[in-house]
Design a protein around this motif. Structure first.
Motif, PDB file in Angstrom:
ATOM      1  N   PRO A   1       0.851  -1.203   0.000  1.00  0.00           N
ATOM      2  CA  PRO A   1       0.000   0.000   0.000  1.00  0.00           C
ATOM      3  C   PRO A   1       0.884   1.249   0.000  1.00  0.00           C
ATOM      4  O   PRO A   1       1.609   1.510   0.957  1.00  0.00           O
ATOM      5  N   VAL A   2       0.824   1.994  -1.075  1.00  0.00           N
ATOM      6  CA  VAL A   2       1.722   3.133  -1.272  1.00  0.00           C
ATOM      7  C   VAL A   2       1.554   4.192  -0.180  1.00  0.00           C
ATOM      8  O   VAL A   2       2.528   4.656   0.396  1.00  0.00           O
ATOM      9  N   ARG A   3       0.320   4.582   0.111  1.00  0.00           N
ATOM     10  CA  ARG A   3       0.096   5.638   1.116  1.00  0.00           C
ATOM     11  C   ARG A   3       0.698   5.242   2.462  1.00  0.00           C
ATOM     12  O   ARG A   3       1.415   6.015   3.083  1.00  0.00           O
ATOM     13  N   GLU A   4       0.416   4.031   2.906  1.00  0.00           N
ATOM     14  CA  GLU A   4       0.916   3.565   4.206  1.00  0.00           C
ATOM     15  C   GLU A   4       2.446   3.562   4.240  1.00  0.00           C
ATOM     16  O   GLU A   4       3.057   4.003   5.212  1.00  0.00           O
ATOM     17  N   LEU A   5       3.048   3.100   3.165  1.00  0.00           N
ATOM     18  CA  LEU A   5       4.507   3.057   3.107  1.00  0.00           C
ATOM     19  C   LEU A   5       5.108   4.459   3.147  1.00  0.00           C
ATOM     20  O   LEU A   5       6.073   4.713   3.863  1.00  0.00           O
ATOM     21  N   LEU A   6       4.507   5.386   2.401  1.00  0.00           N
ATOM     22  CA  LEU A   6       5.013   6.759   2.387  1.00  0.00           C
ATOM     23  C   LEU A   6       4.814   7.435   3.741  1.00  0.00           C
ATOM     24  O   LEU A   6       5.680   8.187   4.199  1.00  0.00           O
ATOM     25  N   GLU A   7       3.684   7.162   4.393  1.00  0.00           N
ATOM     26  CA  GLU A   7       3.444   7.739   5.719  1.00  0.00           C
ATOM     27  C   GLU A   7       4.482   7.246   6.726  1.00  0.00           C
ATOM     28  O   GLU A   7       5.020   8.023   7.507  1.00  0.00           O
ATOM     29  N   LYS A   8       4.778   5.955   6.704  1.00  0.00           N
ATOM     30  CA  LYS A   8       5.787   5.397   7.612  1.00  0.00           C
ATOM     31  C   LYS A   8       7.168   5.972   7.318  1.00  0.00           C
ATOM     32  O   LYS A   8       7.929   6.281   8.233  1.00  0.00           O
ATOM     33  N   SER A   9       7.485   6.110   6.038  1.00  0.00           N
ATOM     34  CA  SER A   9       8.788   6.667   5.653  1.00  0.00           C
ATOM     35  C   SER A   9       8.914   8.109   6.123  1.00  0.00           C
ATOM     36  O   SER A   9       9.967   8.529   6.608  1.00  0.00           O
ATOM     37  N   ALA A  13       6.007  -4.626  -5.110  1.00  0.00           N
ATOM     38  CA  ALA A  13       7.364  -4.177  -4.816  1.00  0.00           C
ATOM     39  C   ALA A  13       7.898  -4.931  -3.610  1.00  0.00           C
ATOM     40  O   ALA A  13       7.135  -5.523  -2.849  1.00  0.00           O
ATOM     41  N   ASP A  14       9.184  -4.881  -3.436  1.00  0.00           N
ATOM     42  CA  ASP A  14       9.816  -5.391  -2.220  1.00  0.00           C
ATOM     43  C   ASP A  14       9.701  -4.262  -1.202  1.00  0.00           C
ATOM     44  O   ASP A  14      10.324  -3.209  -1.340  1.00  0.00           O
ATOM     45  N   ARG A  44      11.047   0.991   0.966  1.00  0.00           N
ATOM     46  CA  ARG A  44      11.196   1.866   2.137  1.00  0.00           C
ATOM     47  C   ARG A  44      12.604   2.469   2.165  1.00  0.00           C
ATOM     48  O   ARG A  44      12.786   3.653   2.461  1.00  0.00           O
ATOM     49  N   GLN A  45      13.599   1.669   1.819  1.00  0.00           N
ATOM     50  CA  GLN A  45      14.977   2.155   1.801  1.00  0.00           C
ATOM     51  C   GLN A  45      15.146   3.247   0.740  1.00  0.00           C
ATOM     52  O   GLN A  45      15.806   4.257   0.979  1.00  0.00           O
ATOM     53  N   ILE A  46      14.512   3.068  -0.399  1.00  0.00           N
ATOM     54  CA  ILE A  46      14.568   4.082  -1.461  1.00  0.00           C
ATOM     55  C   ILE A  46      13.966   5.383  -0.963  1.00  0.00           C
ATOM     56  O   ILE A  46      14.540   6.461  -1.135  1.00  0.00           O
ATOM     57  N   MET A  47      12.789   5.311  -0.332  1.00  0.00           N
ATOM     58  CA  MET A  47      12.124   6.510   0.166  1.00  0.00           C
ATOM     59  C   MET A  47      12.979   7.206   1.226  1.00  0.00           C
ATOM     60  O   MET A  47      13.095   8.424   1.252  1.00  0.00           O
ATOM     61  N   PHE A  48      13.585   6.429   2.105  1.00  0.00           N
ATOM     62  CA  PHE A  48      14.438   7.003   3.160  1.00  0.00           C
ATOM     63  C   PHE A  48      15.631   7.717   2.541  1.00  0.00           C
ATOM     64  O   PHE A  48      15.991   8.817   2.943  1.00  0.00           O
TER      65      PHE A  48
END
Length: 74
Positions: free
Chosen positions: A24-32, A62-63, A68-72
């Protein structure tokens, strides 16, 4: 930084393993964002997440750890 360099060498050698799943893109971006907001606020930098409503519920294959590492890193 060292882990990033190791990941690059694994990628170049073709030895990096990916575990794709629906993310889920939104959830991943929010956590990042939460991970880096703490650091940015100390420097008086304000980051906000602005995702169009049309993309709510969007999932991509996606993995999750790699994404998450990319976003960070960004």
């Amino acid at each position: 930084l060292i882990n990033d360099i190791l990941d690059i060498s694994k990628l170049e050698a073709g030895k990096m393993e990916f575990e794709p799943s629906p993310v889920p893109v939104r959830e991943l971006l929010e956590k990042s964002l939460l991970l880096i907001q703490e650091k940015t606020l100390r420097h008086h930098i304000c980051l906000e997440l602005d995702i169009p409503k049309e993309l709510n519920g969007l999932r991509i294959m996606a993995d999750e750890c790699k994404f998450r590492q990319i976003m960070f890193n960004l």
